[in-house]
Design a protein around this motif. Structure first.
Motif, PDB file in Angstrom:
ATOM      1  N   LEU A  92       0.877  -1.000  -0.209  1.00  0.00           N
ATOM      2  CA  LEU A  92      -0.281  -0.271   0.156  1.00  0.00           C
ATOM      3  C   LEU A  92       0.963   1.385   0.015  1.00  0.00           C
ATOM      4  O   LEU A  92       1.792   0.900   0.452  1.00  0.00           O
ATOM      5  N   GLU A  93       0.338   2.124  -0.483  1.00  0.00           N
ATOM      6  CA  GLU A  93       1.170   3.821  -1.030  1.00  0.00           C
ATOM      7  C   GLU A  93       0.138   4.433  -0.281  1.00  0.00           C
ATOM      8  O   GLU A  93      -1.542   5.212  -1.065  1.00  0.00           O
ATOM      9  N   LEU A  94       0.364   5.445   0.774  1.00  0.00           N
ATOM     10  CA  LEU A  94      -0.458   6.591   1.481  1.00  0.00           C
ATOM     11  C   LEU A  94       0.045   7.835   0.408  1.00  0.00           C
ATOM     12  O   LEU A  94       1.363   8.068  -0.246  1.00  0.00           O
ATOM     13  N   LEU A  95      -1.354   8.093  -0.317  1.00  0.00           N
ATOM     14  CA  LEU A  95      -1.056   9.852  -1.420  1.00  0.00           C
ATOM     15  C   LEU A  95      -1.245  10.474  -0.965  1.00  0.00           C
ATOM     16  O   LEU A  95      -0.311  12.168  -1.371  1.00  0.00           O
ATOM     17  N   ALA A  96      -1.039  11.217   0.580  1.00  0.00           N
ATOM     18  CA  ALA A  96      -1.631  12.559   1.467  1.00  0.00           C
ATOM     19  C   ALA A  96      -0.720  12.182   2.324  1.00  0.00           C
ATOM     20  O   ALA A  96      -1.832  11.203   3.421  1.00  0.00           O
ATOM     21  N   PRO A  97      -0.941  13.866   3.474  1.00  0.00           N
ATOM     22  CA  PRO A  97      -0.141  14.028   5.074  1.00  0.00           C
ATOM     23  C   PRO A  97      -1.825  13.579   5.213  1.00  0.00           C
ATOM     24  O   PRO A  97      -3.119  14.159   5.508  1.00  0.00           O
ATOM     25  N   VAL A  98      -2.133  12.794   6.737  1.00  0.00           N
ATOM     26  CA  VAL A  98      -3.356  12.468   7.188  1.00  0.00           C
ATOM     27  C   VAL A  98      -3.801  13.758   8.498  1.00  0.00           C
ATOM     28  O   VAL A  98      -2.564  13.813   8.835  1.00  0.00           O
ATOM     29  N   SER A  99      -4.497  15.096   7.886  1.00  0.00           N
ATOM     30  CA  SER A  99      -4.269  15.986   8.667  1.00  0.00           C
ATOM     31  C   SER A  99      -5.640  15.642   9.586  1.00  0.00           C
ATOM     32  O   SER A  99      -5.046  16.003  10.657  1.00  0.00           O
ATOM     33  N   LEU A 100      -6.625  15.512   9.684  1.00  0.00           N
ATOM     34  CA  LEU A 100      -7.720  15.007   9.925  1.00  0.00           C
ATOM     35  C   LEU A 100      -8.189  13.551   9.959  1.00  0.00           C
ATOM     36  O   LEU A 100      -7.695  12.605  10.720  1.00  0.00           O
ATOM     37  N   ASN A 101      -9.399  13.678   9.356  1.00  0.00           N
ATOM     38  CA  ASN A 101      -9.865  12.358   9.677  1.00  0.00           C
ATOM     39  C   ASN A 101     -10.188  11.329   8.311  1.00  0.00           C
ATOM     40  O   ASN A 101     -10.917  10.549   7.942  1.00  0.00           O
ATOM     41  N   ILE A 102      -9.541  12.177   6.768  1.00  0.00           N
ATOM     42  CA  ILE A 102      -9.654  11.640   5.473  1.00  0.00           C
ATOM     43  C   ILE A 102      -8.820  10.906   5.945  1.00  0.00           C
ATOM     44  O   ILE A 102      -7.387  11.345   6.364  1.00  0.00           O
ATOM     45  N   VAL A 103      -8.160  10.057   4.713  1.00  0.00           N
ATOM     46  CA  VAL A 103      -7.048   9.336   4.722  1.00  0.00           C
ATOM     47  C   VAL A 103      -7.037   9.095   2.981  1.00  0.00           C
ATOM     48  O   VAL A 103      -8.007   8.013   2.456  1.00  0.00           O
ATOM     49  N   CYS A 104      -6.267   8.776   2.212  1.00  0.00           N
ATOM     50  CA  CYS A 104      -5.898   8.879   0.758  1.00  0.00           C
ATOM     51  C   CYS A 104      -4.802   7.927   0.459  1.00  0.00           C
ATOM     52  O   CYS A 104      -4.046   8.058   1.053  1.00  0.00           O
ATOM     53  N   PHE A 105      -5.063   6.642  -0.177  1.00  0.00           N
ATOM     54  CA  PHE A 105      -3.459   5.762  -0.306  1.00  0.00           C
ATOM     55  C   PHE A 105      -4.106   4.660  -1.541  1.00  0.00           C
ATOM     56  O   PHE A 105      -5.917   5.115  -1.880  1.00  0.00           O
ATOM     57  N   ARG A 106      -3.655   3.635  -2.018  1.00  0.00           N
ATOM     58  CA  ARG A 106      -4.055   3.045  -2.938  1.00  0.00           C
ATOM     59  C   ARG A 106      -3.223   1.900  -3.161  1.00  0.00           C
ATOM     60  O   ARG A 106      -1.893   1.996  -2.378  1.00  0.00           O
ATOM     61  N   TYR A 107      -3.329   0.452  -3.639  1.00  0.00           N
ATOM     62  CA  TYR A 107      -3.204  -0.018  -3.866  1.00  0.00           C
ATOM     63  C   TYR A 107      -1.479  -0.299  -4.642  1.00  0.00           C
ATOM     64  O   TYR A 107      -1.978   0.382  -5.725  1.00  0.00           O
ATOM     65  N   ARG A 108      -0.174  -0.703  -4.279  1.00  0.00           N
ATOM     66  CA  ARG A 108       0.725  -0.119  -6.066  1.00  0.00           C
ATOM     67  C   ARG A 108       0.589  -1.321  -6.400  1.00  0.00           C
ATOM     68  O   ARG A 108      -0.496  -2.677  -6.450  1.00  0.00           O
ATOM     69  N   GLY A 109       0.959  -0.775  -8.005  1.00  0.00           N
ATOM     70  CA  GLY A 109       1.160  -2.428  -9.192  1.00  0.00           C
ATOM     71  C   GLY A 109       0.580  -1.668 -10.350  1.00  0.00           C
ATOM     72  O   GLY A 109       1.011  -0.164 -10.307  1.00  0.00           O
ATOM     73  N   ASP A 110       1.030  -2.213 -10.903  1.00  0.00           N
ATOM     74  CA  ASP A 110       1.316  -1.605 -12.594  1.00  0.00           C
ATOM     75  C   ASP A 110      -0.300  -1.809 -13.116  1.00  0.00           C
ATOM     76  O   ASP A 110      -1.224  -2.103 -12.509  1.00  0.00           O
ATOM     77  N   ASP A 111      -0.040  -0.603 -13.770  1.00  0.00           N
ATOM     78  CA  ASP A 111      -1.495   0.212 -14.505  1.00  0.00           C
ATOM     79  C   ASP A 111      -2.696   0.383 -12.857  1.00  0.00           C
ATOM     80  O   ASP A 111      -3.963  -0.141 -12.687  1.00  0.00           O
ATOM     81  N   ALA A 112      -2.467   0.870 -11.933  1.00  0.00           N
ATOM     82  CA  ALA A 112      -1.974   1.246 -10.202  1.00  0.00           C
ATOM     83  C   ALA A 112      -3.807   1.908 -10.777  1.00  0.00           C
ATOM     84  O   ALA A 112      -4.639   1.699  -9.783  1.00  0.00           O
ATOM     85  N   ASP A 113      -4.280   2.886 -11.506  1.00  0.00           N
ATOM     86  CA  ASP A 113      -5.494   3.385 -11.308  1.00  0.00           C
ATOM     87  C   ASP A 113      -6.211   2.412 -11.513  1.00  0.00           C
ATOM     88  O   ASP A 113      -7.580   2.574 -11.035  1.00  0.00           O
ATOM     89  N   HIS A 114      -6.932   1.794 -12.817  1.00  0.00           N
ATOM     90  CA  HIS A 114      -7.400   0.736 -13.329  1.00  0.00           C
ATOM     91  C   HIS A 114      -7.932  -0.074 -11.595  1.00  0.00           C
ATOM     92  O   HIS A 114      -9.017  -0.598 -11.607  1.00  0.00           O
ATOM     93  N   ILE A 115      -5.810  -0.844 -11.248  1.00  0.00           N
ATOM     94  CA  ILE A 115      -6.176  -1.163 -10.010  1.00  0.00           C
ATOM     95  C   ILE A 115      -7.418  -1.640  -8.826  1.00  0.00           C
ATOM     96  O   ILE A 115      -7.563  -2.084  -7.823  1.00  0.00           O
ATOM     97  N   LEU A 170      -5.256   8.283  -8.755  1.00  0.00           N
ATOM     98  CA  LEU A 170      -5.930   7.545  -8.533  1.00  0.00           C
ATOM     99  C   LEU A 170      -5.408   7.383  -6.708  1.00  0.00           C
ATOM    100  O   LEU A 170      -5.168   6.020  -7.168  1.00  0.00           O
ATOM    101  N   ALA A 171      -6.821   7.255  -6.097  1.00  0.00           N
ATOM    102  CA  ALA A 171      -6.831   7.309  -4.881  1.00  0.00           C
ATOM    103  C   ALA A 171      -8.297   6.813  -4.027  1.00  0.00           C
ATOM    104  O   ALA A 171      -9.212   7.228  -4.574  1.00  0.00           O
ATOM    105  N   ILE A 172      -7.801   5.351  -3.335  1.00  0.00           N
ATOM    106  CA  ILE A 172      -8.945   5.380  -2.194  1.00  0.00           C
ATOM    107  C   ILE A 172      -9.043   6.457  -1.665  1.00  0.00           C
ATOM    108  O   ILE A 172      -8.074   6.540  -0.612  1.00  0.00           O
ATOM    109  N   ARG A 173     -10.056   6.815  -1.336  1.00  0.00           N
ATOM    110  CA  ARG A 173     -10.810   7.956   0.003  1.00  0.00           C
ATOM    111  C   ARG A 173     -11.192   7.077   1.211  1.00  0.00           C
ATOM    112  O   ARG A 173     -12.570   6.997   0.506  1.00  0.00           O
ATOM    113  N   ALA A 174     -10.988   7.321   2.448  1.00  0.00           N
ATOM    114  CA  ALA A 174     -11.324   6.926   3.510  1.00  0.00           C
ATOM    115  C   ALA A 174     -11.994   7.675   4.438  1.00  0.00           C
ATOM    116  O   ALA A 174     -10.610   8.371   4.944  1.00  0.00           O
TER     117      ALA A 174
END
Length: 483
Positions: free
Chosen positions: A402-425, A450-454
């Motif tokens: 997994l890769e963190l895509l932005a600093p966690v400031s409050l309660n939103i976390v943006c990350f993604r699964y690493r790999g080729d064609d990561a946006d599609h995955i 493209l990030a997974i946003r929690a």
């Protein structure tokens, strides 16, 4: 005079109150069961075609039994909601609501009060909440405020008041072109899209909103802000409005509010804060210091229905200059005449501070939420969601896939699964997560990725839900990489 049953026949009230009472208790119990057993339900599930087709029926001409309509609700509406009451919902910035807020909404519906104006106690309840908000944000006691649908409408009201201040009262009769000024406003590239939309609705045009670059923390670049204002002045424009963000919708970032306030003061511009969800972090003693400068704002837009957990909808706008606010909207009319006594007594009705003459009793569910839970408990909920976000951050950093895509400031976390064609995955992972019914994040795009946003807002969410998000993401990511 006693009313006879024959005279009651045209009323929409029931002929048999006991039957309605029994059905009403069942409906209330069903909603209590729904909330109590929420974890046993999926966060979200696709709507079958036959269910969707039930809501393409023609206009009903004849009466239907309440029990039958309630059955339709239970079978075809309740199971297919977006699911923000569920602890696994992390998709967008939605609050989870509470049973107390639900009951208060029922009371407000039964009272059926119109809070446009006149002399009745529901307006005093709204004024009480306004006083509490002023206390919370360090605003003067004579500041004005109003319940609205949400931050979008609160932003529009703020822009209109700022527009009135710079163009004068003639703008209300002659329009924005009469003053001969071309107004410009400023916000960061990470700001919510409602600001541009409301610039459009205010007649100023979305292109009059300058989008200021962000730094590595996704916060507004102050040097770039100063440069943009100076450039516009040199071109003959009239800068009038700066919108800082307290809790951005993408990453939860907080703009440097003190520095933005300094620029607004030096440049004599209206200082607005979009605190849609972040402003209520003032309820948490641990987070509140990060909002220093909020008390200097000319206007604040925020939502009780996000971190405040009040049921939808309960937005709020707070304006420092009460007179300017009133002058922007007050419209004397014969049917709105004020009297010295009776039902039309009093001045400064809510309709004098916004566009609506008909307004629901949004204040009651907010008043109940603050009264019953108290600000200490609500502040603890806010801090807890931020703790969960930090826990999620730690899990991501400790997981090589997994890769963190932005600093966690409050309660939103943006990350993604690493790999080729990561946006599609990652797009596939999020779709599968949502359809699983267990956890439901959303997607966004950060720096072209493209990030997974929690977005962790629900007071029911706990570490087990965070673990479920991580575990399911890893499982789905591995499956997609191997497929």
């Amino acid at each position: 005079m006693t009313t006879t049953p024959e005279q009651d026949s045209d009323s929409l009230d029931p002929q048999q109150w006991d039957e309605l009472r029994a059905q009403g208790h069942k409906m209330l119990d069903d909603m209590f069961d729904y909330l109590q057993q929420i974890r046993s339900r999926p966060v979200w599930q696709p709507i079958p075609d036959e269910v969707r087709g039930q809501f393409a029926q023609p206009l009903p001409r004849h009466a239907t039994d309440l029990t039958q309509s309630h059955d339709i609700f239970m079978r075809s509406i309740l199971p297919y909601a977006i699911g923000n009451s569920h602890p696994g919902f992390m998709g967008w910035v939605h609050g989870g609501g509470t049973p107390v807020g639900m009951l208060a909404e029922m009371l407000a519906a039964g009272l059926n009060a119109n809070l446009g104006g006149r002399d009745h106690i529901p307006i005093e309840v709204e004024r009480q909440v306004l006083r509490w908000v002023c206390e919370l944000f360090g605003f003067p006691k004579d500041a004005s405020g109003l319940f609205v649908t949400g931050t979008s409408m609160a932003t529009l009201i703020s822009i209109l008041v700022a527009r009135h201040k710079v163009l004068g009262p003639e703008v209300r009769t002659l329009g924005v072109a009469a003053g001969g000024k071309r107004l410009t406003a400023y916000t960061s590239r990470g700001a919510h899209g409602c600001i541009a939309k409301m610039m459009d609705m205010a007649g100023l045009g979305s292109e009059a909103l300058r989008l200021i670059p962000m730094d590595n923390a996704h916060e507004m670049d102050i040097a770039a802000l100063r440069h943009a204002i100076a450039s516009d002045r040199a071109l003959g424009y009239t800068p009038f409005f700066i919108a800082a963000t307290a809790g951005s919708v993408n990453t939860g970032a907080i703009d440097p509010l003190i520095k933005v306030a300094d620029v607004a003061h030096q440049e004599k511009l209206w200082f607005h804060v979009d605190g849609a969800y972040g402003a209520l972090a003032m309820l948490s003693p641990d987070i509140a210091p990060r909002l220093a400068g909020l008390e200097r704002a000319d206007s604040i837009a925020f939502d009780f229905h996000k971190w405040g957990q009040v049921p939808y909808d309960a937005g709020f706008v707070l304006i420092r200059d009460r007179a300017q606010h009133r002058d922007t909207f007050a419209s004397p009319a014969a049917y709105l005449r004020r009297e010295t006594h009776g039902m039309a007594a009093g001045t400064d009705w809510p309709c004098d501070f916004g566009p609506d003459l008909s307004r629901g009793f949004r204040a009651l569910k907010t008043w109940f939420t603050l009264q019953v839970y108290g600000t200490d408990r609500l502040g603890q909920v806010i801090a807890h969601t931020c703790d969960l976000a930090k826990y999620l951050e730690q899990r991501i950093l400790a997981t090589p896939q997994l890769e963190l895509l932005a600093p966690v400031s409050l309660n939103i976390v943006c990350f993604r699964y690493r790999g080729d064609d990561a946006d599609h995955i990652n797009a596939g992972i999020v779709g599968a997560l949502q359809e699983s019914g267990r956890v439901a994040p959303s997607t966004t795009t950060l720096d072209g990725k493209l990030a997974i946003r929690a977005a962790i807002f629900n007071h029911r969410t706990n570490k087990a839900d965070i673990d479920a998000l991580i575990n399911a993401t890893l499982e789905l990511g591995t499956a997609k990489m191997n497929s």
